[in-house]
Write a protein that holds these residues in place. Sequence first.
Motif, PDB file in Angstrom:
ATOM      1  N   MET A 154      28.718 -19.173 -61.882  1.00  0.00           N
ATOM      2  CA  MET A 154      27.862 -20.069 -62.654  1.00  0.00           C
ATOM      3  C   MET A 154      26.417 -19.633 -62.416  1.00  0.00           C
ATOM      4  SD  MET A 154      27.406 -24.218 -62.506  1.00  0.00           S
ATOM      5  CE  MET A 154      27.001 -24.238 -60.763  1.00  0.00           C
ATOM      6  N   TYR A 155      25.600 -19.824 -63.440  1.00  0.00           N
ATOM      7  CA  TYR A 155      24.216 -19.384 -63.348  1.00  0.00           C
ATOM      8  C   TYR A 155      23.273 -20.521 -63.708  1.00  0.00           C
ATOM      9  CZ  TYR A 155      26.793 -15.023 -63.766  1.00  0.00           C
ATOM     10  OH  TYR A 155      27.697 -14.003 -63.586  1.00  0.00           O
ATOM     11  N   LEU A 156      22.068 -20.442 -63.152  1.00  0.00           N
ATOM     12  CA  LEU A 156      21.005 -21.363 -63.520  1.00  0.00           C
ATOM     13  C   LEU A 156      19.769 -20.526 -63.818  1.00  0.00           C
ATOM     14  CD1 LEU A 156      20.014 -24.299 -63.831  1.00  0.00           C
ATOM     15  CD2 LEU A 156      19.285 -24.195 -61.434  1.00  0.00           C
ATOM     16  N   GLN A 157      19.452 -20.413 -65.093  1.00  0.00           N
ATOM     17  CA  GLN A 157      18.246 -19.700 -65.507  1.00  0.00           C
ATOM     18  C   GLN A 157      17.100 -20.691 -65.518  1.00  0.00           C
ATOM     19  OE1 GLN A 157      17.740 -16.344 -66.269  1.00  0.00           O
ATOM     20  NE2 GLN A 157      15.576 -16.953 -66.316  1.00  0.00           N
ATOM     21  N   MET A 158      16.096 -20.408 -64.726  1.00  0.00           N
ATOM     22  CA  MET A 158      14.962 -21.309 -64.590  1.00  0.00           C
ATOM     23  C   MET A 158      13.706 -20.605 -65.076  1.00  0.00           C
ATOM     24  SD  MET A 158      15.807 -23.001 -60.869  1.00  0.00           S
ATOM     25  CE  MET A 158      15.504 -21.483 -59.973  1.00  0.00           C
ATOM     26  N   ASN A 159      13.103 -21.136 -66.106  1.00  0.00           N
ATOM     27  CA  ASN A 159      11.884 -20.570 -66.682  1.00  0.00           C
ATOM     28  C   ASN A 159      10.726 -21.539 -66.519  1.00  0.00           C
ATOM     29  OD1 ASN A 159      13.406 -18.331 -67.610  1.00  0.00           O
ATOM     30  ND2 ASN A 159      13.915 -19.412 -69.509  1.00  0.00           N
ATOM     31  N   SER A 160       9.534 -21.027 -66.674  1.00  0.00           N
ATOM     32  CA  SER A 160       8.316 -21.847 -66.590  1.00  0.00           C
ATOM     33  C   SER A 160       8.343 -22.728 -65.338  1.00  0.00           C
ATOM     34  CB  SER A 160       8.184 -22.721 -67.846  1.00  0.00           C
ATOM     35  OG  SER A 160       8.143 -21.923 -69.005  1.00  0.00           O
ATOM     36  N   LEU A 161       8.630 -22.118 -64.228  1.00  0.00           N
ATOM     37  CA  LEU A 161       8.784 -22.881 -62.995  1.00  0.00           C
ATOM     38  C   LEU A 161       7.483 -23.552 -62.573  1.00  0.00           C
ATOM     39  CD1 LEU A 161      11.178 -20.454 -61.171  1.00  0.00           C
ATOM     40  CD2 LEU A 161      11.599 -22.888 -61.504  1.00  0.00           C
ATOM     41  N   LYS A 162       7.638 -24.724 -61.980  1.00  0.00           N
ATOM     42  CA  LYS A 162       6.508 -25.519 -61.519  1.00  0.00           C
ATOM     43  C   LYS A 162       6.641 -25.746 -60.010  1.00  0.00           C
ATOM     44  CE  LYS A 162       6.627 -28.107 -65.871  1.00  0.00           C
ATOM     45  NZ  LYS A 162       6.741 -29.449 -66.490  1.00  0.00           N
ATOM     46  N   PRO A 163       5.539 -26.013 -59.342  1.00  0.00           N
ATOM     47  CA  PRO A 163       5.626 -26.287 -57.896  1.00  0.00           C
ATOM     48  C   PRO A 163       6.602 -27.412 -57.563  1.00  0.00           C
ATOM     49  CG  PRO A 163       3.356 -25.892 -58.504  1.00  0.00           C
ATOM     50  CD  PRO A 163       4.128 -25.926 -59.789  1.00  0.00           C
ATOM     51  N   GLU A 164       6.734 -28.382 -58.458  1.00  0.00           N
ATOM     52  CA  GLU A 164       7.654 -29.493 -58.188  1.00  0.00           C
ATOM     53  C   GLU A 164       9.120 -29.088 -58.303  1.00  0.00           C
ATOM     54  OE1 GLU A 164       5.065 -29.446 -60.330  1.00  0.00           O
ATOM     55  OE2 GLU A 164       5.517 -30.628 -62.146  1.00  0.00           O
ATOM     56  N   ASP A 165       9.393 -27.873 -58.742  1.00  0.00           N
ATOM     57  CA  ASP A 165      10.762 -27.355 -58.744  1.00  0.00           C
ATOM     58  C   ASP A 165      11.158 -26.795 -57.382  1.00  0.00           C
ATOM     59  OD1 ASP A 165      10.081 -26.039 -62.003  1.00  0.00           O
ATOM     60  OD2 ASP A 165      11.254 -27.833 -61.534  1.00  0.00           O
ATOM     61  N   THR A 166      10.211 -26.734 -56.473  1.00  0.00           N
ATOM     62  CA  THR A 166      10.506 -26.245 -55.130  1.00  0.00           C
ATOM     63  C   THR A 166      11.551 -27.128 -54.465  1.00  0.00           C
ATOM     64  OG1 THR A 166       8.325 -25.246 -54.828  1.00  0.00           O
ATOM     65  CG2 THR A 166       9.539 -25.862 -52.830  1.00  0.00           C
ATOM     66  N   ALA A 167      12.634 -26.507 -54.024  1.00  0.00           N
ATOM     67  CA  ALA A 167      13.746 -27.256 -53.444  1.00  0.00           C
ATOM     68  C   ALA A 167      14.805 -26.267 -52.968  1.00  0.00           C
ATOM     69  CB  ALA A 167      14.368 -28.196 -54.476  1.00  0.00           C
ATOM     70  N   VAL A 168      15.765 -26.795 -52.238  1.00  0.00           N
ATOM     71  CA  VAL A 168      16.991 -26.054 -51.989  1.00  0.00           C
ATOM     72  C   VAL A 168      17.950 -26.398 -53.117  1.00  0.00           C
ATOM     73  CG1 VAL A 168      18.931 -25.654 -50.435  1.00  0.00           C
ATOM     74  CG2 VAL A 168      16.640 -26.098 -49.502  1.00  0.00           C
ATOM     75  N   TYR A 169      18.476 -25.368 -53.762  1.00  0.00           N
ATOM     76  CA  TYR A 169      19.383 -25.558 -54.894  1.00  0.00           C
ATOM     77  C   TYR A 169      20.815 -25.328 -54.422  1.00  0.00           C
ATOM     78  CZ  TYR A 169      15.535 -25.923 -58.150  1.00  0.00           C
ATOM     79  OH  TYR A 169      14.417 -26.359 -58.827  1.00  0.00           O
ATOM     80  N   TYR A 170      21.668 -26.279 -54.754  1.00  0.00           N
ATOM     81  CA  TYR A 170      23.063 -26.250 -54.332  1.00  0.00           C
ATOM     82  C   TYR A 170      23.983 -26.164 -55.542  1.00  0.00           C
ATOM     83  CZ  TYR A 170      21.268 -28.054 -49.893  1.00  0.00           C
ATOM     84  OH  TYR A 170      20.579 -28.227 -48.718  1.00  0.00           O
ATOM     85  N   CYS A 171      25.054 -25.432 -55.354  1.00  0.00           N
ATOM     86  CA  CYS A 171      26.141 -25.359 -56.314  1.00  0.00           C
ATOM     87  C   CYS A 171      27.264 -26.265 -55.812  1.00  0.00           C
ATOM     88  CB  CYS A 171      26.607 -23.910 -56.388  1.00  0.00           C
ATOM     89  SG  CYS A 171      28.109 -23.606 -57.281  1.00  0.00           S
ATOM     90  N   ALA A 172      27.929 -26.953 -56.734  1.00  0.00           N
ATOM     91  CA  ALA A 172      29.028 -27.833 -56.361  1.00  0.00           C
ATOM     92  C   ALA A 172      30.121 -27.763 -57.414  1.00  0.00           C
ATOM     93  CB  ALA A 172      28.536 -29.275 -56.220  1.00  0.00           C
ATOM     94  N   THR A 173      31.344 -28.024 -56.996  1.00  0.00           N
ATOM     95  CA  THR A 173      32.454 -28.061 -57.938  1.00  0.00           C
ATOM     96  C   THR A 173      33.247 -29.347 -57.782  1.00  0.00           C
ATOM     97  OG1 THR A 173      33.904 -26.852 -56.429  1.00  0.00           O
ATOM     98  CG2 THR A 173      32.719 -25.559 -58.093  1.00  0.00           C
ATOM     99  N   MET A 174      33.827 -29.750 -58.908  1.00  0.00           N
ATOM    100  CA  MET A 174      34.705 -30.921 -58.936  1.00  0.00           C
ATOM    101  C   MET A 174      36.072 -30.445 -59.395  1.00  0.00           C
ATOM    102  SD  MET A 174      34.524 -34.310 -61.350  1.00  0.00           S
ATOM    103  CE  MET A 174      32.881 -34.742 -60.821  1.00  0.00           C
TER     104      MET A 174
END
Length: 118
Positions: free
Chosen positions: A78-98
């Motif tokens: 799975m992919y997450l394309q992130m464009n026009s990033l902002k400082p408030e996007d700063t975080a740890v990004y987690y992948c999860a499945t159900m």
Amino acid sequence: QVTLVESGGGFVQAGGSLRLSCAASGRLFSIYSMAWYRQAPGKEREWVGLTTRDDRTDVADIVKDRFTISREKGMNMMYLQMNSLKPEDTAVYYCATMTFGASGYDAWGQGTQVTVST
């Protein structure tokens, strides 16, 4: 059991782009949905978006015009394309499945750090 490994995080200037990847292994046939979450320092974990085996995709309103989720057909990536990033996007990004029949996301990756500077 499903194992998830995220990659692609890093340091980027505001306005830049990053593409996160989530590699899934194990009982892939049991996966119904894959999702991205993020958690910024001192904040609650936040849902970013999801994709399902029946090809439904949804992204949180706060990032809808900037982030795109996609995946491989076999639910192995799975992919997450992130464009026009902002400082408030700063975080740890987690992948999860159900898995099918589960009431929530029952497998989580270790996370990948995304830092967006001004």
